[in-house]
Design a protein around this motif. Structure first.
Motif, PDB file in Angstrom:
ATOM      1  N   ALA A  75      42.692 -29.334 -74.686  1.00 39.31           N
ATOM      2  CA  ALA A  75      42.237 -28.781 -76.082  1.00 39.31           C
ATOM      3  C   ALA A  75      42.759 -29.734 -77.390  1.00 39.31           C
ATOM      4  CB  ALA A  75      43.075 -27.407 -76.183  1.00 39.31           C
ATOM      5  N   TYR A  76      43.487 -30.407 -77.497  1.00 41.04           N
ATOM      6  CA  TYR A  76      43.851 -31.028 -78.732  1.00 41.04           C
ATOM      7  C   TYR A  76      43.556 -32.495 -78.526  1.00 41.04           C
ATOM      8  CZ  TYR A  76      46.257 -26.711 -80.035  1.00 41.04           C
ATOM      9  OH  TYR A  76      46.384 -25.464 -79.945  1.00 41.04           O
ATOM     10  N   ASP A  77      42.816 -32.651 -77.484  1.00 43.61           N
ATOM     11  CA  ASP A  77      42.319 -34.203 -77.397  1.00 43.61           C
ATOM     12  C   ASP A  77      40.982 -34.124 -78.252  1.00 43.61           C
ATOM     13  OD1 ASP A  77      44.219 -35.295 -75.739  1.00 43.61           O
ATOM     14  OD2 ASP A  77      43.126 -35.054 -74.063  1.00 43.61           O
ATOM     15  N   PHE A  78      40.524 -33.039 -78.560  1.00 46.34           N
ATOM     16  CA  PHE A  78      39.076 -32.847 -79.485  1.00 46.34           C
ATOM     17  C   PHE A  78      39.529 -32.415 -80.694  1.00 46.34           C
ATOM     18  CE2 PHE A  78      38.410 -32.702 -74.804  1.00 46.34           C
ATOM     19  CZ  PHE A  78      37.592 -33.859 -74.478  1.00 46.34           C
ATOM     20  N   GLY A  79      40.652 -32.028 -81.079  1.00 45.42           N
ATOM     21  CA  GLY A  79      40.868 -31.235 -82.389  1.00 45.42           C
ATOM     22  C   GLY A  79      42.385 -31.170 -82.443  1.00 45.42           C
ATOM     23  N   LYS A  80      42.646 -30.693 -83.834  1.00 45.17           N
ATOM     24  CA  LYS A  80      44.082 -30.593 -84.067  1.00 45.17           C
ATOM     25  C   LYS A  80      44.272 -29.031 -83.794  1.00 45.17           C
ATOM     26  CE  LYS A  80      44.782 -34.549 -86.261  1.00 45.17           C
ATOM     27  NZ  LYS A  80      45.859 -35.393 -85.623  1.00 45.17           N
ATOM     28  N   PRO A  81      45.528 -28.654 -83.537  1.00 51.04           N
ATOM     29  CA  PRO A  81      45.991 -27.505 -83.577  1.00 51.04           C
ATOM     30  C   PRO A  81      45.781 -26.696 -84.898  1.00 51.04           C
ATOM     31  CG  PRO A  81      47.814 -28.769 -82.797  1.00 51.04           C
ATOM     32  CD  PRO A  81      46.862 -29.616 -83.305  1.00 51.04           C
ATOM     33  N   GLN A  82      45.438 -25.318 -84.699  1.00 54.90           N
ATOM     34  CA  GLN A  82      45.027 -24.611 -85.914  1.00 54.90           C
ATOM     35  C   GLN A  82      45.760 -23.529 -86.017  1.00 54.90           C
ATOM     36  OE1 GLN A  82      42.170 -25.439 -87.798  1.00 54.90           O
ATOM     37  NE2 GLN A  82      42.432 -27.236 -86.744  1.00 54.90           N
ATOM     38  N   ARG A  83      45.958 -22.679 -87.251  1.00 53.44           N
ATOM     39  CA  ARG A  83      46.843 -21.785 -87.669  1.00 53.44           C
ATOM     40  C   ARG A  83      46.414 -20.507 -86.493  1.00 53.44           C
ATOM     41  NH1 ARG A  83      48.864 -22.090 -92.006  1.00 53.44           N
ATOM     42  NH2 ARG A  83      46.985 -22.421 -93.059  1.00 53.44           N
ATOM     43  N   GLY A  84      47.254 -20.018 -85.738  1.00 54.65           N
ATOM     44  CA  GLY A  84      46.973 -18.846 -84.870  1.00 54.65           C
ATOM     45  C   GLY A  84      46.893 -19.165 -83.601  1.00 54.65           C
ATOM     46  N   ASP A  85      46.837 -20.415 -83.231  1.00 57.91           N
ATOM     47  CA  ASP A  85      46.708 -20.934 -81.844  1.00 57.91           C
ATOM     48  C   ASP A  85      48.190 -20.435 -81.229  1.00 57.91           C
ATOM     49  OD1 ASP A  85      44.087 -22.112 -82.107  1.00 57.91           O
ATOM     50  OD2 ASP A  85      44.833 -24.178 -82.083  1.00 57.91           O
ATOM     51  N   ILE A  86      47.827 -20.135 -79.799  1.00 63.56           N
ATOM     52  CA  ILE A  86      49.130 -20.094 -79.124  1.00 63.56           C
ATOM     53  C   ILE A  86      49.219 -21.203 -78.354  1.00 63.56           C
ATOM     54  CG2 ILE A  86      50.143 -18.797 -77.115  1.00 63.56           C
ATOM     55  CD1 ILE A  86      48.502 -16.283 -77.765  1.00 63.56           C
ATOM     56  N   ALA A  87      50.425 -21.896 -78.257  1.00 57.73           N
ATOM     57  CA  ALA A  87      50.792 -23.338 -77.898  1.00 57.73           C
ATOM     58  C   ALA A  87      51.798 -23.589 -77.057  1.00 57.73           C
ATOM     59  CB  ALA A  87      50.726 -24.328 -79.001  1.00 57.73           C
ATOM     60  N   VAL A  88      51.692 -24.469 -76.058  1.00 58.47           N
ATOM     61  CA  VAL A  88      52.907 -24.558 -75.208  1.00 58.47           C
ATOM     62  C   VAL A  88      53.312 -26.102 -75.785  1.00 58.47           C
ATOM     63  CG1 VAL A  88      53.770 -25.244 -72.945  1.00 58.47           C
ATOM     64  CG2 VAL A  88      52.048 -23.538 -73.318  1.00 58.47           C
ATOM     65  N   PHE A  89      54.692 -26.394 -75.787  1.00 59.64           N
ATOM     66  CA  PHE A  89      55.002 -27.423 -76.413  1.00 59.64           C
ATOM     67  C   PHE A  89      56.410 -27.734 -75.938  1.00 59.64           C
ATOM     68  CE2 PHE A  89      55.982 -24.028 -79.189  1.00 59.64           C
ATOM     69  CZ  PHE A  89      57.229 -23.940 -79.821  1.00 59.64           C
ATOM     70  N   LYS A  90      56.922 -29.145 -76.060  1.00 55.04           N
ATOM     71  CA  LYS A  90      58.606 -29.216 -75.896  1.00 55.04           C
ATOM     72  C   LYS A  90      59.363 -28.669 -77.105  1.00 55.04           C
ATOM     73  CE  LYS A  90      57.429 -33.206 -73.171  1.00 55.04           C
ATOM     74  NZ  LYS A  90      57.287 -34.718 -72.874  1.00 55.04           N
ATOM     75  N   TYR A  91      60.362 -28.056 -76.656  1.00 57.82           N
ATOM     76  CA  TYR A  91      61.357 -27.526 -77.670  1.00 57.82           C
ATOM     77  C   TYR A  91      62.016 -28.507 -78.367  1.00 57.82           C
ATOM     78  CZ  TYR A  91      65.576 -24.958 -78.993  1.00 57.82           C
ATOM     79  OH  TYR A  91      66.466 -24.215 -79.704  1.00 57.82           O
ATOM     80  N   PRO A  92      61.772 -28.511 -79.753  1.00 61.81           N
ATOM     81  CA  PRO A  92      62.428 -29.767 -80.499  1.00 61.81           C
ATOM     82  C   PRO A  92      63.825 -29.970 -80.399  1.00 61.81           C
ATOM     83  CG  PRO A  92      60.955 -28.474 -81.949  1.00 61.81           C
ATOM     84  CD  PRO A  92      61.156 -27.521 -80.497  1.00 61.81           C
ATOM     85  N   ASP A  93      64.524 -28.765 -80.075  1.00 63.37           N
ATOM     86  CA  ASP A  93      66.217 -29.027 -79.949  1.00 63.37           C
ATOM     87  C   ASP A  93      66.453 -29.392 -78.442  1.00 63.37           C
ATOM     88  OD1 ASP A  93      66.409 -28.625 -82.658  1.00 63.37           O
ATOM     89  OD2 ASP A  93      67.006 -26.335 -82.317  1.00 63.37           O
ATOM     90  N   ASN A  94      65.702 -29.337 -77.489  1.00 65.61           N
ATOM     91  CA  ASN A  94      65.850 -29.792 -76.073  1.00 65.61           C
ATOM     92  C   ASN A  94      64.602 -29.947 -75.277  1.00 65.61           C
ATOM     93  OD1 ASN A  94      66.471 -30.046 -73.478  1.00 65.61           O
ATOM     94  ND2 ASN A  94      67.876 -28.383 -73.451  1.00 65.61           N
TER      95      ASN A  94
END
Length: 192
Positions: A75-94
């Motif tokens: 999804a983000y290979d073709f555009g940037k994350p937008q406000r309101g998107d639900i995203a899976v990500f690596k937790y910044p603290d771990n």
């Protein structure tokens, strides 16, 4: 039995040998099919989708605890994350943990929360958070979102461990693994 040259043949042995060869071919065919399926599943899970179980209620009522979700890695290979998107990500603290939250603050923006309402860049009107579970409370920020980073909040704001509480407040763009599009268990639901 003898052929025209006087040699004897045992056709039963030939049939048994042929059956053994066919069984071996069938087993080898199944092994190849299973290996191909495993390689395809690995490639799809590694390069195309993120398949995850949500362990907490931080995204209620959009995503409930124990729901199974699928996020599209492309999804983000073709555009940037937008406000309101639900995203899976690596937790910044771990970074060994995966988190699911909603994108709220974009790179270069200032995010401030007053009486539970989110304001972007000092706007007079708060964000229209129609997906928030209940009336949120608390004052947080202001937070200046660095370039290449995002500010994330859960939909269940009063019960979510999100950017407001992390040591590293922002998620780097390259740590966002995919955009969540659907919940498939229990039940099927497209997510917005």
């Amino acid at each position: 039995m003898k052929d025209g040259n006087g040699k004897s043949y045992n056709y039963e042995e030939d049939d048994e040998d042929e059956k053994k060869i066919n069984v071996r071919k069938e087993i080898f065919s199944w092994i190849k099919t299973i290996l191909l399926a495993l390689v395809l599943a690995y490639c799809i899970n590694t390069f195309v989708i993120v398949n995850a179980t949500v362990p907490t209620g931080s995204m209620e009522n959009t995503i409930m605890p124990k729901d199974r979700i699928i996020a599209l890695r492309l999804a983000y290979d073709f555009g940037k994350p937008q406000r309101g998107d639900i995203a899976v990500f690596k937790y910044p603290d771990n970074e060994s943990l995966l988190y699911v939250k909603r994108v709220i603050g974009l790179p270069g923006e200032t995010v401030e929360i007053k009486d539970g309402l989110v304001y972007i860049n000092g706007a007079d009107e708060p964000l229209a958070d129609e997906y928030v579970k209940e009336t949120p409370y608390g004052d947080f920020g202001p937070y200046e979102v660095p370039e290449g980073h995002y500010f994330m909040l859960g939909d269940n704001r009063n019960e979510s461990l999100d950017s407001r509480f992390w040591i590293n407040k922002f998620v780097e763009e390259d740590k966002i693994l995919g955009k969540v599009y659907l919940k498939y268990f229990p039940g099927f639901k497209l997510l917005k």
